[in-house]
Scaffold this motif. Structure first.
Motif, PDB file in Angstrom:
ATOM      1  N   ASP A 291       0.851  -1.174   0.000  1.00 32.26           N
ATOM      2  CA  ASP A 291       0.000   0.000   0.000  1.00 32.26           C
ATOM      3  C   ASP A 291       0.898   1.239   0.000  1.00 32.26           C
ATOM      4  N   ARG A 292       2.172   0.985  -0.196  1.00 31.32           N
ATOM      5  CA  ARG A 292       3.105   2.084  -0.233  1.00 31.32           C
ATOM      6  C   ARG A 292       3.153   2.687  -1.623  1.00 31.32           C
ATOM      7  N   THR A 293       3.893   3.758  -1.755  1.00 29.74           N
ATOM      8  CA  THR A 293       4.161   4.277  -3.079  1.00 29.74           C
ATOM      9  C   THR A 293       5.301   3.461  -3.647  1.00 29.74           C
ATOM     10  N   PRO A 294       5.043   2.553  -4.580  1.00 30.34           N
ATOM     11  CA  PRO A 294       6.071   1.642  -5.057  1.00 30.34           C
ATOM     12  C   PRO A 294       7.010   2.344  -6.017  1.00 30.34           C
ATOM     13  N   PRO A 295       8.123   1.678  -6.339  1.00 34.30           N
ATOM     14  CA  PRO A 295       8.941   2.215  -7.421  1.00 34.30           C
ATOM     15  C   PRO A 295       8.057   2.407  -8.637  1.00 34.30           C
ATOM     16  N   PRO A 296       8.218   3.487  -9.360  1.00 36.59           N
ATOM     17  CA  PRO A 296       7.297   3.769 -10.462  1.00 36.59           C
ATOM     18  C   PRO A 296       7.297   2.666 -11.496  1.00 36.59           C
ATOM     19  N   ILE A 297       6.141   2.461 -12.105  1.00 36.69           N
ATOM     20  CA  ILE A 297       6.061   1.537 -13.227  1.00 36.69           C
ATOM     21  C   ILE A 297       6.687   2.231 -14.421  1.00 36.69           C
ATOM     22  N   MET A 298       7.778   1.671 -14.916  1.00 34.32           N
ATOM     23  CA  MET A 298       8.538   2.322 -15.961  1.00 34.32           C
ATOM     24  C   MET A 298       8.009   1.928 -17.337  1.00 34.32           C
ATOM     25  N   PHE A 299       8.055   2.857 -18.260  1.00 36.88           N
ATOM     26  CA  PHE A 299       7.608   2.610 -19.617  1.00 36.88           C
ATOM     27  C   PHE A 299       8.794   2.749 -20.563  1.00 36.88           C
ATOM     28  N   SER A 300       8.961   1.769 -21.430  1.00 35.09           N
ATOM     29  CA  SER A 300      10.020   1.901 -22.419  1.00 35.09           C
ATOM     30  C   SER A 300       9.529   2.804 -23.533  1.00 35.09           C
ATOM     31  N   ASP A 306       4.751  -1.081 -30.679  1.00 38.15           N
ATOM     32  CA  ASP A 306       5.210  -2.080 -29.726  1.00 38.15           C
ATOM     33  C   ASP A 306       5.431  -1.401 -28.381  1.00 38.15           C
ATOM     34  N   ASP A 307       4.373  -0.949 -27.752  1.00 36.78           N
ATOM     35  CA  ASP A 307       4.462  -0.268 -26.474  1.00 36.78           C
ATOM     36  C   ASP A 307       4.758  -1.291 -25.387  1.00 36.78           C
ATOM     37  N   THR A 308       5.517  -0.898 -24.377  1.00 34.97           N
ATOM     38  CA  THR A 308       5.913  -1.820 -23.323  1.00 34.97           C
ATOM     39  C   THR A 308       5.716  -1.192 -21.957  1.00 34.97           C
ATOM     40  N   ILE A 309       5.179  -1.968 -21.050  1.00 36.76           N
ATOM     41  CA  ILE A 309       5.097  -1.583 -19.652  1.00 36.76           C
ATOM     42  C   ILE A 309       6.082  -2.460 -18.885  1.00 36.76           C
ATOM     43  N   ASP A 310       7.067  -1.853 -18.235  1.00 37.48           N
ATOM     44  CA  ASP A 310       8.030  -2.587 -17.427  1.00 37.48           C
ATOM     45  C   ASP A 310       7.609  -2.508 -15.967  1.00 37.48           C
ATOM     46  N   LEU A 311       7.254  -3.634 -15.367  1.00 33.69           N
ATOM     47  CA  LEU A 311       6.909  -3.663 -13.952  1.00 33.69           C
ATOM     48  C   LEU A 311       8.186  -3.820 -13.144  1.00 33.69           C
ATOM     49  N   ARG A 312       8.383  -2.949 -12.170  1.00 34.24           N
ATOM     50  CA  ARG A 312       9.603  -2.979 -11.373  1.00 34.24           C
ATOM     51  C   ARG A 312       9.286  -2.949  -9.882  1.00 34.24           C
ATOM     52  N   GLY A 313      10.226  -3.465  -9.108  1.00 34.59           N
ATOM     53  CA  GLY A 313      10.067  -3.449  -7.659  1.00 34.59           C
ATOM     54  C   GLY A 313       8.924  -4.337  -7.217  1.00 34.59           C
ATOM     55  N   HIS A 314       7.990  -3.768  -6.478  1.00 30.87           N
ATOM     56  CA  HIS A 314       6.837  -4.498  -5.955  1.00 30.87           C
ATOM     57  C   HIS A 314       5.568  -3.833  -6.475  1.00 30.87           C
ATOM     58  N   PRO A 315       5.158  -4.142  -7.700  1.00 26.88           N
ATOM     59  CA  PRO A 315       4.013  -3.452  -8.306  1.00 26.88           C
ATOM     60  C   PRO A 315       2.706  -3.750  -7.570  1.00 26.88           C
ATOM     61  N   VAL A 316       1.917  -2.706  -7.367  1.00 23.01           N
ATOM     62  CA  VAL A 316       0.625  -2.816  -6.685  1.00 23.01           C
ATOM     63  C   VAL A 316      -0.473  -2.974  -7.723  1.00 23.01           C
ATOM     64  N   ALA A 317      -1.386  -3.906  -7.481  1.00 26.94           N
ATOM     65  CA  ALA A 317      -2.414  -4.239  -8.468  1.00 26.94           C
ATOM     66  C   ALA A 317      -3.224  -3.020  -8.901  1.00 26.94           C
ATOM     67  N   ALA A 318      -3.610  -2.173  -7.946  1.00 23.95           N
ATOM     68  CA  ALA A 318      -4.435  -1.014  -8.294  1.00 23.95           C
ATOM     69  C   ALA A 318      -3.689  -0.063  -9.223  1.00 23.95           C
ATOM     70  N   ARG A 319      -2.400   0.112  -8.986  1.00 20.04           N
ATOM     71  CA  ARG A 319      -1.631   1.018  -9.833  1.00 20.04           C
ATOM     72  C   ARG A 319      -1.403   0.419 -11.221  1.00 20.04           C
ATOM     73  N   VAL A 320      -1.153  -0.884 -11.254  1.00 18.88           N
ATOM     74  CA  VAL A 320      -0.984  -1.540 -12.551  1.00 18.88           C
ATOM     75  C   VAL A 320      -2.286  -1.454 -13.343  1.00 18.88           C
ATOM     76  N   THR A 321      -3.417  -1.638 -12.663  1.00 21.46           N
ATOM     77  CA  THR A 321      -4.725  -1.507 -13.324  1.00 21.46           C
ATOM     78  C   THR A 321      -4.878  -0.123 -13.949  1.00 21.46           C
ATOM     79  N   ALA A 322      -4.513   0.909 -13.191  1.00 18.63           N
ATOM     80  CA  ALA A 322      -4.646   2.274 -13.705  1.00 18.63           C
ATOM     81  C   ALA A 322      -3.739   2.500 -14.919  1.00 18.63           C
ATOM     82  N   GLU A 323      -2.510   2.000 -14.857  1.00 20.45           N
ATOM     83  CA  GLU A 323      -1.584   2.181 -15.972  1.00 20.45           C
ATOM     84  C   GLU A 323      -2.052   1.423 -17.211  1.00 20.45           C
TER      85      GLU A 323
END
Length: 391
Positions: A291-300, A306-323
């Motif tokens: 529930d913390r502010t995780p390392p940002p979800i990085m985008f290449s 060919d868009d890419t979402i790079d999940l890093r650190g400890h991704p939170v489901a709610a934030r990944v859903t939003a991205e």
């Protein structure tokens, strides 16, 4: 069929008005598209239907379709351990003879039955009473059977497995445990809320409400708890700004206690550290796992093809859903890759997020691929049956 953004926005608004649901656009589009195809009507005709008096039943069907109802027995084990090692001893020290619990947003019953199993063993001399509510009539009908696939037993710790009975390819909650739970259909926004609860359990529900609706629901949850009562929400949810609640932490689990008279000090649990108020920690501000502010979800920065979402650190489901929602809504997107190799920890909550993203991408004609080369990431995908489309 790809729905026009205006159509998706209108349908999302109706869901918010009718049930207070705040859902990613791609979830709304995927579920609405399925309903439109089933009814064999145009998108405009579908919007007209749910706007009309005769469309009330269809709006209810759509709510069933978008409802987030994935759960399992003994989900999020660390919270269950706190329930047994912190909450139950505290209630025992207060001399409770009756323990009242509200399981809000109970889906098909896995969570209230888990609570009944744990509390009945930890507090054998107490009368346990659990009210379990959900907006879905279908989910409640399944919950009242107290029956689950045999595979569900693998999530239950060995000491608790005697509370389940074998029934062919299924397992059933033991009758004396099932009798502790009462199910009712209720909308968290306008349904009747209980009072005088020692424990309020509402996990992975708040993130799907609009901001105003979330505030109303939180008021109901807090109002249901007695002073000194315990409140648990999902890992990706936080009540730290709610003045009536005091945030507590035991190991990696954060929970909340309603402010007011506390009849007895919280005991030192046998296997967990003494709960410490989050606000009283002497060091830097507490960072709450999941529930913390995780390392940002990085985008290449690759071409839109060919868009890419790079999940890093400890991704939170709610934030990944939003991205994912934002990325899948981009005009002209033809393909999207999700790279898991940079993630240090992948929670089970991410699996349904990826499944829904695949369904939405398929509906929109977008090629979605999950990339994983590390052994740990591949094992996680295989465990959740998500490895069939790995790049």
């Amino acid at each position: 069929m790809a729905l026009a953004p205006a159509i998706v926005a209108t349908i999302a608004q109706r869901l918010a008005e009718h049930a207070g649901l705040e859902l990613p656009a791609w979830v709304v589009e995927a579920r609405a598209t399925a309903r439109i195809e089933l009814l064999d009507c145009s998108p405009d005709a579908y919007v007209a239907l749910i706007d009309s008096a005769r469309g009330t039943s269809e709006l209810s069907e759509l709510i069933e379709a978008v409802r987030v109802g994935e759960s399992r027995l003994f989900r999020h084990r660390s919270q269950i351990e706190v329930l047994a090692s912190v909450v139950a001893p505290a209630l025992r020290a207060r001399g409770r003879r009756t323990v009242r619990v509200w399981s809000a947003g109970c889906a098909a019953g896995e969570e209230p039955y888990t609570l009944a199993v744990v509390l009945s063993r930890a507090l054998p001399d107490c009368a346990i009473s659990i009210l379990a509510t959900d907006v879905s009539a279908d989910a409640l009908a399944r919950a009242e059977t107290a029956t689950y696939p045999r595979a569900a037993l693998q999530h239950v710790p060995e000491p608790y497995r005697d509370r389940f009975l074998s029934d062919g390819d299924s397992i059933r909650v033991a009758p004396e445990i099932a009798a502790l739970v009462r199910f009712e259909r209720a909308n968290l926004l306008d349904g009747a809320a209980p009072r005088g609860c020692d424990l309020v359990w509402c996990r992975n529900v708040l993130i799907y409400f609009t901001a105003s609706a979330r505030r109303r629901v939180i008021d109901r949850l807090v109002g249901a708890a007695v002073p000194g009562g315990f409140v648990f929400v999902g890992y990706s949810e936080s009540l730290r700004d709610v003045a009536e609640l005091e945030g507590m932490r035991a190991n990696d689990t954060v929970y909340y206690v309603r402010r007011g008279s506390d009849p007895a000090p919280r005991p030192r649990p046998p296997t967990l550290p003494v709960p410490v108020p989050v606000s009283d920690r002497p060091s830097a501000p507490i960072v709450v796992p999941d529930d913390r502010t995780p390392p940002p979800i990085m985008f290449s920065h690759k071409p839109p093809a060919d868009d890419t979402i790079d999940l890093r650190g400890h991704p939170v489901a709610a934030r990944v859903t939003a991205e994912l929602s934002a990325r899948l809504a981009q005009p002209g997107l033809r393909s999207l890759a999700i790279d898991l190799d940079g993630a240090d920890l992948l929670d089970d909550d991410l699996a349904p997020v990826l499944r829904r993203a695949r369904a939405a991408a398929r509906t929109a004609g977008i090629a979605l691929v999950v990339r994983a080369t590390r052994a740990g990431a591949r094992r996680w995908l295989a465990r959740h049956n998500l490895d069939e489309e790995v790049g």
